[in-house]
Design an enzyme around this catalytic site. Sequence first.
Site, short mmCIF file in Angstrom:
data_model
loop_
_atom_site.label_atom_id
_atom_site.label_comp_id
_atom_site.label_asym_id
_atom_site.label_seq_id
_atom_site.Cartn_x
_atom_site.Cartn_y
_atom_site.Cartn_z
N ARG A 250 -77.79 -57.00 -25.44
CA ARG A 250 -77.45 -56.07 -26.51
C ARG A 250 -76.95 -54.73 -25.97
NH1 ARG A 250 -77.25 -60.17 -28.56
NH2 ARG A 250 -78.50 -60.98 -30.30
N ASN B 120 -75.40 -70.19 -42.32
CA ASN B 120 -76.19 -70.66 -41.18
C ASN B 120 -76.80 -72.03 -41.45
OD1 ASN B 120 -75.64 -68.38 -39.73
ND2 ASN B 120 -77.63 -67.42 -40.05
N CYS C 98 -84.87 -63.22 -39.25
CA CYS C 98 -83.42 -63.15 -39.42
C CYS C 98 -82.84 -64.45 -38.89
CB CYS C 98 -82.84 -61.92 -38.73
SG CYS C 98 -83.23 -61.76 -36.98
N ILE D 299 -75.26 -58.52 -35.77
CA ILE D 299 -74.96 -57.70 -34.58
C ILE D 299 -73.48 -57.39 -34.47
CG2 ILE D 299 -76.95 -58.58 -33.32
CD1 ILE D 299 -74.97 -60.35 -31.73
N ASP E 84 -83.58 -59.38 -33.36
CA ASP E 84 -82.78 -58.20 -33.66
C ASP E 84 -83.28 -57.52 -34.94
OD1 ASP E 84 -80.88 -58.26 -31.49
OD2 ASP E 84 -80.06 -60.06 -32.40
N ARG E 85 -82.80 -57.95 -36.08
CA ARG E 85 -83.22 -57.36 -37.34
C ARG E 85 -84.71 -57.55 -37.59
NH1 ARG E 85 -78.23 -60.24 -40.40
NH2 ARG E 85 -78.75 -61.75 -38.75
N ASP F 72 -82.18 -65.25 -35.62
CA ASP F 72 -82.78 -65.64 -34.35
C ASP F 72 -84.14 -65.01 -34.09
OD1 ASP F 72 -80.57 -67.27 -33.20
OD2 ASP F 72 -79.47 -65.39 -33.39
#
Length: 596
Positions: free
Chosen positions: A354, A222, A308, A248, A313-314, A310
């Site tokens: 999602r 990244n 994470c 994801i 999510d995590r 973005d």
Amino acid sequence: MSSTSHSGETVAVQSRQAIAHSQSARFMQTEGGNSGDADYEDEQDVIPIFTTDNDETEAEGSPVNTDSNEVETGSGLVQLTLPQPSAELIQLLYIRLSDIVANVADYPPAQLYIRFFKDEMHELIGWNVYNFPREMERQGVSEELWKLQAVNGPSYDLCETYPQLLYFPASVPLSDLQESAKFRSKHSREDELLIQESMKCGPPDGNLTIFDARSFSAATGNKIMGKGTEDITNYPNTRLTYLDIPNIHAVRESFESLKTLCLSSTSDKWFSALENTQWLNYISLILKGATMIARCLKLQQGNVLIHCSDGWDRTSQLTSLSQLLMDPYFRTVEGFKVLIEKEWLSFGHKFQQRLGHPLLPHERSPIFLQFLDCVHQIMWQYPNAFEFNDSLLLRVAEHINTAWFGTFLCNCDRERHNLSLYATTLSLWAHIDTDLHSMLNSDFTETKKTIFPIINIRRLRLWEEYFLTFDPTHMAQQGHAEEHGVTQTASDGPKATPQAALTQSWATDTVVWMSNDKTLDCCFCQQRFSAFRRKHHCRACGRIFCNDCTKRRMALSHLGYFQPVRVCDECYSKLHGAQNTKDTDDGFILVSQSSQ
């Protein structure tokens, strides 16, 4: 605990073009003649267009007039001409169904519900569960050290995925906060100062641990693409820990493999196949990360920063689970609602994408379902520590994708406000409250201690109550007591007979039907369904069978079917025998069909 998210640049999703809809459908008659008079119950005469459960309309209240092929519309009765199936017609239906699915995602049924509620009932719709200042006050956030300000409102220009109200260190100028927000995917001097001032608001002399949910290789990749990772040399008294939780796309692939396995009728090497899906391994990694965060905060009295790629999510998985472990309030019904509202809804988990918007399949991933599975694993190990039972988790999981409530619609708080969902839809929590008594844990014993679950994969289990709900073997196990008399009526009493169990099953007026979409094989002959081997629900037990295994028909007055309806051979055998018995003062005395 405040959950801070260092995250990557917000992904802008181009809105799709509006799709024009025809207000009426016109079907042309084919050379096969008018099939409107055909008996669709006789599968030998008609090739079905697609499988359906609604092949019979005996139930009361059906809007379809089975004695005529006339349908009432706003302009009166119109005559429908039903053609013989053809490739062209099937393609037309496919296009129209795809269009409907896409529009349901954007215009959900939840927005139709609120019209049935009067203005004075507005407080009952469940949107008053979470109040950010009230929750921070409950956590004991110091008003001298932390400042509450609507820095992101009303236009959400500071961060479009975050809520309007934010807490930040009182010593940090608003200008520094605004500059720091511009570097969500990288870092800056203002960002470094923000972190330093945040550490001063925590435990005295507490070090900072940055928990990066990614793997080291993913973070490095990244960084090459211009996204962020911390340079520890710029953050004094700080260490960086990578948690190696998959992204994801890996989770989506794991879920698809698990879904295929759960729908499979084979049992050969089932546990080996389950291991290959990696689902439980990913659950273990998430629990491991949450446990490490809880230990750092509770046992080491440190500060943590969680992020994470973005931040939606995590990050939400880790912040919510770690708080669940540390704070007993979040293990109550009220607290669990607040936890989901705070860490998932207000901080921008992209539920719409999602959960599977038809136009963005590459964004689909069951991240929130993973969180519920993790909670299930903790509850399994600490059955007395939660005020609620697994039924609440299952109810939440059930309504993730139904779009019946506004809770899981849209991708962030900004979108929900722009669509006025808080005034035009019901919250899921209003529905939960109406049936809360069935979701309470009778063995609940409140504890103030932090709980640390065992995260070894050997101690984890497949959440079969969710993933195998409609599996025939699971249903047989759940119904074993009622159908086969293996349950004790008392600790030292006799076992219930099959006849008595059948009588008890007749006492209910509700049959839970197996999921049409999740069932691929006939529950009796195990043959795979196809366009020529149709699916049919047995009206007596709710399981799904093929044509050959549901040829019998009989009336089921206790379920409201006063005319003969389709039942499976097994139910027909039991119920037909029961109907040949005599009445007693207590109801039926069932005659055994075979010796026990």
